[in-house]
Motif scaffolding. Sequence first.
Motif, mmCIF file in Angstrom:
data_model
loop_
_atom_site.group_PDB
_atom_site.id
_atom_site.type_symbol
_atom_site.label_atom_id
_atom_site.label_comp_id
_atom_site.label_asym_id
_atom_site.label_seq_id
_atom_site.Cartn_x
_atom_site.Cartn_y
_atom_site.Cartn_z
ATOM 1 N N LYS A 1 0.845 -1.174 -0.029
ATOM 2 C CA LYS A 1 0.026 -0.024 0.134
ATOM 3 C C LYS A 1 0.684 1.273 -0.112
ATOM 4 C CE LYS A 1 -4.139 -2.068 2.562
ATOM 5 N NZ LYS A 1 -4.628 -2.139 3.742
ATOM 6 N N THR A 2 1.935 1.086 0.798
ATOM 7 C CA THR A 2 3.019 2.266 0.626
ATOM 8 C C THR A 2 3.598 2.679 -0.437
ATOM 9 O OG1 THR A 2 3.490 1.625 3.241
ATOM 10 C CG2 THR A 2 5.061 3.111 1.601
ATOM 11 N N ILE A 3 3.968 1.681 -1.388
ATOM 12 C CA ILE A 3 4.527 2.137 -2.624
ATOM 13 C C ILE A 3 3.559 2.202 -3.733
ATOM 14 C CG2 ILE A 3 6.793 1.428 -1.899
ATOM 15 C CD1 ILE A 3 6.102 -1.165 -3.211
ATOM 16 N N GLU A 4 2.167 1.603 -3.493
ATOM 17 C CA GLU A 4 1.330 1.928 -4.578
ATOM 18 C C GLU A 4 0.852 3.470 -4.680
ATOM 19 O OE1 GLU A 4 -2.065 -0.496 -3.573
ATOM 20 O OE2 GLU A 4 -1.213 -2.261 -4.677
ATOM 21 N N THR A 5 1.102 4.267 -3.505
ATOM 22 C CA THR A 5 0.858 5.514 -3.529
ATOM 23 C C THR A 5 1.695 6.227 -4.929
ATOM 24 O OG1 THR A 5 0.737 5.734 -1.194
ATOM 25 C CG2 THR A 5 0.689 7.683 -2.424
ATOM 26 N N PRO A 6 0.835 7.060 -5.722
ATOM 27 C CA PRO A 6 1.577 7.495 -6.876
ATOM 28 C C PRO A 6 2.750 8.475 -6.317
ATOM 29 C CG PRO A 6 -0.789 7.504 -7.149
ATOM 30 C CD PRO A 6 -0.665 6.962 -5.797
ATOM 31 N N TYR A 7 3.835 8.602 -7.146
ATOM 32 C CA TYR A 7 4.807 9.385 -6.483
ATOM 33 C C TYR A 7 4.218 10.852 -6.774
ATOM 34 C CZ TYR A 7 9.500 11.295 -5.871
ATOM 35 O OH TYR A 7 10.567 12.022 -5.274
ATOM 36 N N ASP A 8 4.519 11.652 -5.727
ATOM 37 C CA ASP A 8 4.216 13.087 -5.534
ATOM 38 C C ASP A 8 5.380 13.937 -4.869
ATOM 39 O OD1 ASP A 8 3.176 15.720 -5.238
ATOM 40 O OD2 ASP A 8 1.045 15.054 -5.191
ATOM 41 N N GLN A 9 6.053 14.808 -5.598
ATOM 42 C CA GLN A 9 7.019 15.512 -4.772
ATOM 43 C C GLN A 9 6.653 16.258 -3.550
ATOM 44 O OE1 GLN A 9 9.416 18.024 -7.299
ATOM 45 N NE2 GLN A 9 10.575 16.262 -7.801
ATOM 46 N N SER A 10 5.266 16.513 -3.631
ATOM 47 C CA SER A 10 4.573 17.274 -2.364
ATOM 48 C C SER A 10 4.358 16.375 -0.953
ATOM 49 C CB SER A 10 3.263 17.826 -2.631
ATOM 50 O OG SER A 10 2.457 17.198 -2.840
ATOM 51 N N VAL A 11 4.375 14.955 -1.452
ATOM 52 C CA VAL A 11 4.279 13.952 -0.408
ATOM 53 C C VAL A 11 5.304 13.291 -0.060
ATOM 54 C CG1 VAL A 11 2.894 11.494 0.208
ATOM 55 C CG2 VAL A 11 1.686 13.681 -0.916
ATOM 56 N N TYR A 12 6.116 12.738 -0.996
ATOM 57 C CA TYR A 12 7.381 12.061 -0.976
ATOM 58 C C TYR A 12 8.462 12.669 -0.578
ATOM 59 C CZ TYR A 12 5.182 7.556 -2.157
ATOM 60 O OH TYR A 12 4.378 6.358 -1.982
ATOM 61 N N PHE A 13 9.440 12.313 0.466
ATOM 62 C CA PHE A 13 10.619 12.637 0.628
ATOM 63 C C PHE A 13 11.878 12.000 -0.039
ATOM 64 C CE2 PHE A 13 14.619 13.955 2.984
ATOM 65 C CZ PHE A 13 14.448 15.256 3.173
ATOM 66 N N ILE A 14 11.651 10.828 -0.176
ATOM 67 C CA ILE A 14 12.467 9.862 -1.022
ATOM 68 C C ILE A 14 12.549 10.363 -2.713
ATOM 69 C CG2 ILE A 14 12.402 8.009 0.550
ATOM 70 C CD1 ILE A 14 10.695 6.762 -1.649
ATOM 71 N N GLU A 15 13.592 9.763 -3.423
ATOM 72 C CA GLU A 15 13.561 10.236 -4.785
ATOM 73 C C GLU A 15 12.882 9.442 -5.618
ATOM 74 O OE1 GLU A 15 15.447 10.089 -8.696
ATOM 75 O OE2 GLU A 15 15.625 8.619 -6.998
ATOM 76 N N ALA A 16 12.495 9.895 -6.775
ATOM 77 C CA ALA A 16 11.557 9.186 -7.558
ATOM 78 C C ALA A 16 12.128 7.399 -7.747
ATOM 79 C CB ALA A 16 11.258 9.891 -8.789
#
Length: 545
Positions: free
Chosen positions: A47-62
Motif C-alpha cells: 500500500k505504501t509504494i502503490e501511492t503515486p509518486y508526488d514530490q509534495s508527499v514523498y521525501f525519497i527520490e523518484a
Amino acid sequence: MSLYPYYTDPVFNFIMTHQLPLIHDEDISVRNYLNKYFNNLCNSLEKTIETPYDQSVYFIEAGCHETLKTKLPYIKTICSKIVSVFDLYNAGYHAEVTATVDKILNLLLPYLAVKPITKLNLQSDINTQGDILFWYRMRSGKQEKRTDLFHVPWSKRSKIGPGRYSIAGQPCLYLSSMLQVAWYEMDMPKEATYCLFIQDKNNICKVLDFTTPMYPGEFVMKMIGQYNGAWQILNGVLQPPDEDYKKYNIEKPKYYTIEEINKRIINYMMTFPLIAACSVAVNNKYQNFVEEYVFSQQVLLWVMRQKGIDGIAYRTSSKVKNAKRWNAYDIVLPADDLPIVNSDNKKYDFSPKLKKIFYLSDTIYINIADNIKKWKEQRNIIKSFADKLEITATHETYFEPYGEMISICRTFLLMFDSLANGKYESSQNIMQTLDTLNKFVKMIIQNKDNLLVKAEQKITQEININVLSTDNSNSHSDNNEGFSENTRILLKHYRQIMDCFTDKIEPVISQLTAYDNIAQMDSMPERIDKVQFQNIDDSQNQDGE
C-alpha cells in the motif's frame, strides 16, 4: 524530491512504524507470529509504494520509489521462505533447512552490509579512549585468569547451551561495545568479571552488520540529512568553505550521492525481514528449546560456511527497557576453526584465528552488593524522610500525597536492602520495581502545583466546618484569625516537605533506578594503555594446560 515534508513520506513512515525487537505473546508460536507479522508487513509495504509518486508527499527520490516497486516480490519471497524454515525445521528436514537458509542469504548477499568491526563504532564515546577502540567480555562470578574471559574452551564445550547466535556445544566469542549491555545480556548477575578486548590492527575481522534496523528513527534522520545534502549540492547551494570548517571546528559532512542514498534505503528494506526474524524477544530463555532462536542460529551456521565473514554484529533483543537505551551493539564470533590438533597431537582449546585477532586486558571483578552499599548515606536520607513524614501524617492534617510518598520510600528501601544483601532472585524484577517507583516520583513532582491547590482547599474546607460549628460571634472572629495562622504554618510545612522530596529524594531514586550504571563500577580504569593488553598465548593457563 521534496526538501521539507519528510514526515509525510509514506516510505519513511513505514520504516518508523516497524520497530525491533519483535515481541510476541506466549500463546502463539514464533512461526505463526512471524507468518502473521510478515503478511501485515508486505501488505503495508504494498500500500505504501502503490501511492503515486508526488514530490509534495514523498521525501525519497523518484528512482528509489520505482526500485522499491520492483523489489516487493523479492521481499515477499524472503518473508515466505523464512516462515518455511520453521516448517522444515519442525518436520525434521534439516538438510532442507540449510538449503532454504542458503537461498535466502545468497539472495540477500548484495544487500547485506559486511564491515570490519572497527567500522561499527556507532557512537564514538561508547567504547573508545584516545585512539583505542575496545569491546567488553563478561562472565558471571569471579574469574581469576584472562583466559576465563575468552570463549568457552573446546575441552569444556559440553557446558555451552543454545543462544540467539549460539549452537549447543559450539564455542563462540561474544563481545559488547558497552559494559552495561554486556551485563544485561548476562541477565544482570550479582557478581561478574569482565575484561577489555582490542583488535590487532594486522588481523581484520569482518561481520554482518545487523545493527541498523533496531533504531529506524536514527536511520531515517540520517537519510533525510543525506538527501538534504545531496539536494543542496545538486541545486548549487553554497557550502561553507574548507577554512570555515577548520575555524569553527565543524566536521565537514560526508554526503552520499542520490544513487548511494537510494541504495541504502533499498538495502534496509530488503534485509529488514531477515534481521526481524533474528530479533524476536525471548519469552522464556531457560528452557531446553527456544523457538525464538531457531532462525538466528541458522544464520550463524550460514556465516560459519562463508569465507570473509567472521561473525555478526547485532543490537540486543532484551525485553529490559534500559538495555535498548544506548546506541550500543554486540558481536558474536564463532570459533569455527576448532577442533585442531597440532604436530604433537595436542588439542587446541581456543580458536587460533580469534587468538590472533584480539588482545585482552587484565580481569576486573565487580560486585553489585558492594557497590550498592556505597549508597548508604543516600539510603539513610530516604529512611529519615519517610520516618519523619509518617509522624507528620499522624499528628498533622493529612495531605495528598503523603501516603504515596511514604509508600515509595518504604518500597525503595526494601529494594535497596535486597540489592545490598544480594537477597533477590530476579534482577529484572528489581529493575521493573525501581522503574515504576521512579515514574510515580516524577508524577508527584510534575503535579506539585495542583497538589498545593488541593491542600489549600482542604484547609479552607476544614476551617469553614469549624467556623459553622461555633455559635459565639466573638469566638468566631478569634477562631478565624487562629485558623488563618494555622493555615500558613501548615502550608509552609507542606511546601517544605514537597521541596525536600523534589530536591533530595527524587535524585537518589532516579539515579538508582538506572542502577545498571553501578555495573560501570569504580573499577573501570580511568586510562587505558595498550601495554595492558596481552595476546591470550601470553596469559596464564595456556592451551592444553
